[in-house]
Write a protein that holds these residues in place. Structure first.
Motif, mmCIF file in Angstrom:
data_model
loop_
_atom_site.group_PDB
_atom_site.id
_atom_site.type_symbol
_atom_site.label_atom_id
_atom_site.label_comp_id
_atom_site.label_asym_id
_atom_site.label_seq_id
_atom_site.Cartn_x
_atom_site.Cartn_y
_atom_site.Cartn_z
ATOM 1 N N ILE A 64 0.645 -0.595 0.202
ATOM 2 C CA ILE A 64 0.149 0.066 0.229
ATOM 3 C C ILE A 64 0.869 1.048 -0.117
ATOM 4 O O ILE A 64 1.439 1.394 1.064
ATOM 5 N N ALA A 65 0.424 1.877 -1.292
ATOM 6 C CA ALA A 65 1.620 2.895 -0.842
ATOM 7 C C ALA A 65 1.326 4.768 -0.519
ATOM 8 O O ALA A 65 2.092 5.143 -0.611
ATOM 9 N N LEU A 66 0.095 4.182 0.311
ATOM 10 C CA LEU A 66 -0.090 5.510 0.708
ATOM 11 C C LEU A 66 0.202 5.470 2.449
ATOM 12 O O LEU A 66 -0.229 5.394 3.594
ATOM 13 N N LYS A 67 1.054 7.165 2.679
ATOM 14 C CA LYS A 67 1.604 7.865 2.987
ATOM 15 C C LYS A 67 0.428 7.953 4.922
ATOM 16 O O LYS A 67 1.270 8.312 5.831
ATOM 17 N N ASP A 68 -0.938 8.461 4.451
ATOM 18 C CA ASP A 68 -1.662 9.563 5.373
ATOM 19 C C ASP A 68 -1.856 8.262 6.242
ATOM 20 O O ASP A 68 -2.544 7.138 5.288
ATOM 21 N N PRO A 69 -1.987 7.914 7.242
ATOM 22 C CA PRO A 69 -2.293 7.056 7.951
ATOM 23 C C PRO A 69 -4.069 6.373 8.047
ATOM 24 O O PRO A 69 -3.799 5.572 7.719
ATOM 25 N N GLU A 70 -4.672 7.169 8.330
ATOM 26 C CA GLU A 70 -6.550 6.887 7.562
ATOM 27 C C GLU A 70 -6.253 6.151 6.845
ATOM 28 O O GLU A 70 -6.785 5.269 6.660
ATOM 29 N N ALA A 71 -5.830 7.297 5.018
ATOM 30 C CA ALA A 71 -6.258 6.720 3.663
ATOM 31 C C ALA A 71 -5.382 5.164 3.893
ATOM 32 O O ALA A 71 -6.237 4.145 3.331
ATOM 33 N N PHE A 72 -4.352 4.494 4.386
ATOM 34 C CA PHE A 72 -3.420 3.733 5.101
ATOM 35 C C PHE A 72 -4.372 1.739 5.436
ATOM 36 O O PHE A 72 -4.948 1.656 4.574
ATOM 37 N N HIS A 73 -4.563 3.214 6.708
ATOM 38 C CA HIS A 73 -5.858 2.181 7.245
ATOM 39 C C HIS A 73 -6.917 1.279 6.371
ATOM 40 O O HIS A 73 -7.511 0.959 6.705
ATOM 41 N N ALA A 74 -7.735 2.707 5.669
ATOM 42 C CA ALA A 74 -8.706 2.198 4.728
ATOM 43 C C ALA A 74 -8.473 1.116 3.415
ATOM 44 O O ALA A 74 -9.433 0.616 3.402
ATOM 45 N N GLN A 75 -7.384 1.807 3.177
ATOM 46 C CA GLN A 75 -6.964 0.847 1.950
ATOM 47 C C GLN A 75 -7.041 -0.860 2.735
ATOM 48 O O GLN A 75 -6.885 -1.757 2.442
ATOM 49 N N TYR A 76 -6.011 -0.536 3.803
ATOM 50 C CA TYR A 76 -5.809 -2.241 4.396
ATOM 51 C C TYR A 76 -7.124 -2.239 4.597
ATOM 52 O O TYR A 76 -7.152 -3.840 4.227
ATOM 53 N N THR A 77 -7.588 -1.613 5.106
ATOM 54 C CA THR A 77 -9.463 -2.615 5.866
ATOM 55 C C THR A 77 -9.751 -3.361 4.766
ATOM 56 O O THR A 77 -10.758 -4.506 4.082
ATOM 57 N N PHE A 78 -10.064 -2.629 3.117
ATOM 58 C CA PHE A 78 -11.270 -2.957 2.932
ATOM 59 C C PHE A 78 -10.317 -3.900 1.591
ATOM 60 O O PHE A 78 -11.056 -4.843 0.849
ATOM 61 N N LEU A 79 -9.070 -3.933 1.430
ATOM 62 C CA LEU A 79 -8.426 -5.664 1.615
ATOM 63 C C LEU A 79 -9.077 -6.498 2.031
ATOM 64 O O LEU A 79 -9.205 -7.800 0.908
ATOM 65 N N THR A 80 -8.302 -5.837 3.262
ATOM 66 C CA THR A 80 -8.308 -7.531 4.211
ATOM 67 C C THR A 80 -10.050 -8.492 4.200
ATOM 68 O O THR A 80 -10.515 -8.995 4.046
ATOM 69 N N ASP A 81 -10.879 -7.127 3.892
ATOM 70 C CA ASP A 81 -12.399 -7.301 4.017
ATOM 71 C C ASP A 81 -12.807 -8.254 2.722
ATOM 72 O O ASP A 81 -13.434 -9.209 2.698
ATOM 73 N N GLU A 82 -11.681 -8.048 1.610
ATOM 74 C CA GLU A 82 -11.629 -8.486 0.159
ATOM 75 C C GLU A 82 -11.109 -10.064 0.248
ATOM 76 O O GLU A 82 -11.302 -10.945 -0.286
ATOM 77 N N GLY A 83 -10.491 -10.726 1.666
ATOM 78 C CA GLY A 83 -9.876 -11.780 2.203
ATOM 79 C C GLY A 83 -8.078 -11.686 1.118
ATOM 80 O O GLY A 83 -8.017 -12.706 1.594
ATOM 81 N N ILE A 84 -7.663 -10.436 0.904
ATOM 82 C CA ILE A 84 -6.540 -10.278 1.103
ATOM 83 C C ILE A 84 -5.907 -10.042 2.128
ATOM 84 O O ILE A 84 -6.294 -9.891 2.834
ATOM 85 N N ILE A 85 -5.058 -11.455 2.796
ATOM 86 C CA ILE A 85 -4.162 -11.660 3.349
ATOM 87 C C ILE A 85 -2.819 -10.852 2.848
ATOM 88 O O ILE A 85 -2.341 -10.402 2.170
ATOM 89 N N ILE A 86 -2.626 -10.102 3.858
ATOM 90 C CA ILE A 86 -1.494 -8.704 3.709
ATOM 91 C C ILE A 86 0.042 -9.244 4.587
ATOM 92 O O ILE A 86 -0.367 -9.543 6.191
ATOM 93 N N GLY A 87 1.144 -9.245 4.781
ATOM 94 C CA GLY A 87 1.397 -9.759 5.353
ATOM 95 C C GLY A 87 3.262 -8.859 5.665
ATOM 96 O O GLY A 87 2.843 -8.235 6.231
ATOM 97 N N LEU A 88 3.445 -9.878 6.473
ATOM 98 C CA LEU A 88 5.010 -9.166 6.441
ATOM 99 C C LEU A 88 5.803 -7.362 5.830
ATOM 100 O O LEU A 88 5.399 -7.825 4.656
ATOM 101 N N ASN A 89 5.420 -6.846 6.627
ATOM 102 C CA ASN A 89 5.870 -5.013 5.663
ATOM 103 C C ASN A 89 5.071 -4.484 4.853
ATOM 104 O O ASN A 89 4.628 -4.049 3.949
ATOM 105 N N ASN A 90 3.610 -5.250 5.068
ATOM 106 C CA ASN A 90 2.596 -5.380 4.444
ATOM 107 C C ASN A 90 2.500 -4.848 3.437
ATOM 108 O O ASN A 90 1.886 -4.482 2.962
ATOM 109 N N ARG A 91 3.076 -6.454 2.876
ATOM 110 C CA ARG A 91 3.016 -6.664 2.027
ATOM 111 C C ARG A 91 2.299 -7.422 0.979
ATOM 112 O O ARG A 91 1.782 -8.487 2.220
ATOM 113 N N ILE A 92 1.508 -7.611 -0.104
ATOM 114 C CA ILE A 92 0.389 -8.213 -0.114
ATOM 115 C C ILE A 92 1.556 -8.796 -1.906
ATOM 116 O O ILE A 92 2.431 -8.624 -2.431
ATOM 117 N N ASP A 93 1.324 -10.867 -1.448
ATOM 118 C CA ASP A 93 1.436 -11.276 -2.355
ATOM 119 C C ASP A 93 1.326 -11.310 -3.633
ATOM 120 O O ASP A 93 0.044 -11.858 -3.937
#
Length: 104
Positions: A64-93
């Motif tokens: 996730i390239a967003l630097k703003d903490p709120e936007a980062f968290h929103a993207q993280y949440t949306f992706l995990t809600d869709e079943g995407i597992i975000i691993g170490l260093n906040n990376r998606i395989d």
């Protein structure tokens, strides 16, 4: 709207839930291999107007390239809600989750 912008919007609209694409990948598919930053600008300015699934676009490392903490968290949440597992260093395989369209 410019042809490149139209193609970018169309590509992003077709990213299925539970998958991601990279900025560079979208730029290449839209006809501008070096246009990743332009894809960022299009997402920033047109996501709301065109109801784009902006959260499904990540950088070439699968981050996730967003630097703003709120936007980062929103993207993280949306992706995990869709079943995407975000691993170490906040990376998606990308081997598991990258959408590679047959054609658009």
């Amino acid at each position: 709207m410019l042809p490149f912008t139209e193609r970018v919007v169309r590509i992003i609209k077709h990213i299925p839930p539970g998958t991601v694409m990279t900025y560079g990948q979208i730029a290449r598919l839209a006809g501008s291999p070096r246009g990743a930053r332009q894809v960022v600008r299009i997402l920033h300015s047109m996501s709301e107007k065109h109801q784009l699934p902006w959260h499904r676009v990540v950088n070439s490392k699968g981050e996730i390239a967003l630097k703003d903490p709120e936007a980062f968290h929103a993207q993280y949440t949306f992706l995990t809600d869709e079943g995407i597992i975000i691993g170490l260093n906040n990376r998606i395989d990308l081997k598991l989750y990258q959408f590679i369209p047959a054609e658009l």
